[in-house]
Scaffold this active site. Structure first.
Site, PDB file in Angstrom:
ATOM      1  N   CYS A   1      34.007 -15.212 -17.662  1.00 19.83           N
ATOM      2  CA  CYS A   1      33.461 -14.361 -18.721  1.00 19.83           C
ATOM      3  C   CYS A   1      34.621 -13.681 -19.449  1.00 19.83           C
ATOM      4  O   CYS A   1      35.590 -13.245 -18.830  1.00 19.83           O
ATOM      5  CB  CYS A   1      32.463 -13.347 -18.173  1.00 19.83           C
ATOM      6  SG  CYS A   1      33.154 -11.769 -17.698  1.00 19.83           S
ATOM      7  N   GLU A   2      34.514 -13.659 -20.752  1.00 20.01           N
ATOM      8  CA  GLU A   2      35.632 -13.140 -21.544  1.00 20.01           C
ATOM      9  C   GLU A   2      35.731 -11.620 -21.485  1.00 20.01           C
ATOM     10  O   GLU A   2      36.723 -11.051 -21.904  1.00 20.01           O
ATOM     11  CB  GLU A   2      35.534 -13.618 -22.991  1.00 20.01           C
ATOM     12  CG  GLU A   2      34.363 -13.056 -23.770  1.00 20.01           C
ATOM     13  CD  GLU A   2      34.286 -13.667 -25.171  1.00 20.01           C
ATOM     14  OE1 GLU A   2      34.914 -14.702 -25.408  1.00 20.01           O
ATOM     15  OE2 GLU A   2      33.574 -13.082 -26.011  1.00 20.01           O
ATOM     16  N   HIS A   3      34.708 -10.955 -20.973  1.00 18.23           N
ATOM     17  CA  HIS A   3      34.757  -9.492 -20.910  1.00 18.23           C
ATOM     18  C   HIS A   3      35.482  -8.975 -19.681  1.00 18.23           C
ATOM     19  O   HIS A   3      36.062  -7.899 -19.710  1.00 18.23           O
ATOM     20  CB  HIS A   3      33.333  -8.914 -20.948  1.00 18.23           C
ATOM     21  CG  HIS A   3      32.579  -9.309 -22.171  1.00 18.23           C
ATOM     22  ND1 HIS A   3      31.271  -9.737 -22.154  1.00 18.23           N
ATOM     23  CD2 HIS A   3      32.981  -9.369 -23.472  1.00 18.23           C
ATOM     24  CE1 HIS A   3      30.892 -10.031 -23.392  1.00 18.23           C
ATOM     25  NE2 HIS A   3      31.901  -9.819 -24.197  1.00 18.23           N
ATOM     26  N   HIS A   4      35.416  -9.712 -18.592  1.00 19.33           N
ATOM     27  CA  HIS A   4      36.014  -9.246 -17.342  1.00 19.33           C
ATOM     28  C   HIS A   4      36.965 -10.257 -16.711  1.00 19.33           C
ATOM     29  O   HIS A   4      37.569  -9.968 -15.683  1.00 19.33           O
ATOM     30  CB  HIS A   4      34.912  -8.916 -16.322  1.00 19.33           C
ATOM     31  CG  HIS A   4      33.904  -7.924 -16.822  1.00 19.33           C
ATOM     32  ND1 HIS A   4      32.725  -8.288 -17.415  1.00 19.33           N
ATOM     33  CD2 HIS A   4      33.935  -6.572 -16.832  1.00 19.33           C
ATOM     34  CE1 HIS A   4      32.046  -7.205 -17.761  1.00 19.33           C
ATOM     35  NE2 HIS A   4      32.763  -6.149 -17.426  1.00 19.33           N
TER      36      HIS A   4
ATOM     37  N   GLN B   1      28.037 -16.668 -21.911  1.00 15.61           N
ATOM     38  CA  GLN B   1      27.096 -17.747 -21.604  1.00 15.61           C
ATOM     39  C   GLN B   1      26.355 -18.258 -22.849  1.00 15.61           C
ATOM     40  O   GLN B   1      26.131 -19.453 -23.007  1.00 15.61           O
ATOM     41  CB  GLN B   1      26.095 -17.247 -20.549  1.00 15.61           C
ATOM     42  CG  GLN B   1      25.152 -18.334 -20.059  1.00 15.61           C
ATOM     43  CD  GLN B   1      24.174 -17.812 -19.018  1.00 15.61           C
ATOM     44  OE1 GLN B   1      24.461 -16.836 -18.326  1.00 15.61           O
ATOM     45  NE2 GLN B   1      23.035 -18.449 -18.909  1.00 15.61           N
TER      46      GLN B   1
ATOM     47  N   HIS C   1      26.645 -14.321 -12.692  1.00 16.47           N
ATOM     48  CA  HIS C   1      27.887 -13.724 -13.174  1.00 16.47           C
ATOM     49  C   HIS C   1      28.500 -12.808 -12.115  1.00 16.47           C
ATOM     50  O   HIS C   1      27.847 -11.850 -11.687  1.00 16.47           O
ATOM     51  CB  HIS C   1      27.610 -12.896 -14.442  1.00 16.47           C
ATOM     52  CG  HIS C   1      27.215 -13.733 -15.623  1.00 16.47           C
ATOM     53  ND1 HIS C   1      28.017 -13.885 -16.722  1.00 16.47           N
ATOM     54  CD2 HIS C   1      26.106 -14.480 -15.845  1.00 16.47           C
ATOM     55  CE1 HIS C   1      27.408 -14.687 -17.600  1.00 16.47           C
ATOM     56  NE2 HIS C   1      26.249 -15.058 -17.083  1.00 16.47           N
TER      57      HIS C   1
ATOM     58  N   CYS D   1      30.685 -10.660 -12.607  1.00 17.37           N
ATOM     59  CA  CYS D   1      30.857  -9.295 -13.110  1.00 17.37           C
ATOM     60  C   CYS D   1      29.587  -8.462 -12.915  1.00 17.37           C
ATOM     61  O   CYS D   1      29.643  -7.238 -12.893  1.00 17.37           O
ATOM     62  CB  CYS D   1      31.326  -9.288 -14.568  1.00 17.37           C
ATOM     63  SG  CYS D   1      30.224 -10.111 -15.715  1.00 17.37           S
TER      64      CYS D   1
END
Ligand SMILES: [Zn+2]
Length: 204
Positions: free
Chosen positions: A94-97, A135, A163, A165
């Protein structure tokens, strides 16, 4: 030439030893230090280099493109029934975490006059999964790539994922899954086509 004993006297903490590997490994060594670790202790000494190589692999989708993945495996056919490859395992970040999310992807399309080699479909999935993703975009990009490759009458992609995260931090919900779908062409316009796809993948 210095005697070996003199070299041993220099504590690793006093002298910054850059890890083997490239810039990513060097930054990882700093990150370990900032997290309160000793990056020179035995178990961690090669971790920056290993992490660099792992990250390069997990983001190797940036180094390829659709033409290279499909590599000409397109065949003219007289077949207009649904083609479905289901339960394609994928692992992404995931690009956020930068934490993993993973699960299964189902890809279906209705050919017009061309089909793509079946083994290419999981490779298209990997090409987009091995990038920093959300996703929703992963699902959409796969559908658009299949559309671009075979110009079908329609494409349906369904992605079921978990996920890390969400599982390890944040809401800490270990068993919640996230489902996303992308329906293009006849899969969007025609409810029967969409329903056939969803029932074939066990999601009526
Ligand atoms: Zn995340």
């Amino acid at each position: 030439m210095k005697p070996k004993a003199a070299l041993k006297m220099i504590s690793p903490k006093e002298k910054v030893i850059s890890p083997k590997g490239g810039d990513i490994a060097t930054h990882m060594q700093d990150m370990l230090r900032l997290l309160g670790e000793d990056p020179h202790r035995e178990g961690l000494a090669n971790t920056p280099r290993r992490w660099e190589r792992a990250m390069q692999y997990l983001t190797s989708g940036y180094q390829t493109n659709l033409a290279e993945v499909v590599n000409g495996a397109l065949f003219t056919v007289n077949f207009d029934e649904m083609v479905l490859v289901k339960n394609i395992e994928f692992f992404s970040l995931c690009e956020h975490h930068l934490l993993p999310f993973f699960g299964k992807i189902h890809v279906a399309y209705l050919p017009k006059d061309k089909v793509i080699g079946l083994s290419k479909i999981p490779r298209v999935v990997d090409m987009f999964a091995r990038r920093l993703q959300v996703q929703e975009r992963l699902t959409q990009q796969i559908a658009e790539a299949i559309t671009e490759a075979v110009s079908p009458r329609g494409v349906g992609v369904l992605c079921e994922a978990q996920h890390f995260c969400m599982m390890m931090r944040g809401v800490e919900k270990q068993h919640s899954g996230t489902v996303t779908s992308a329906m293009l062409g006849s899969f969007r316009k025609n409810k029967d086509t969409r329903d056939e796809f969803l029932s074939l993948v066990g999601r009526p």
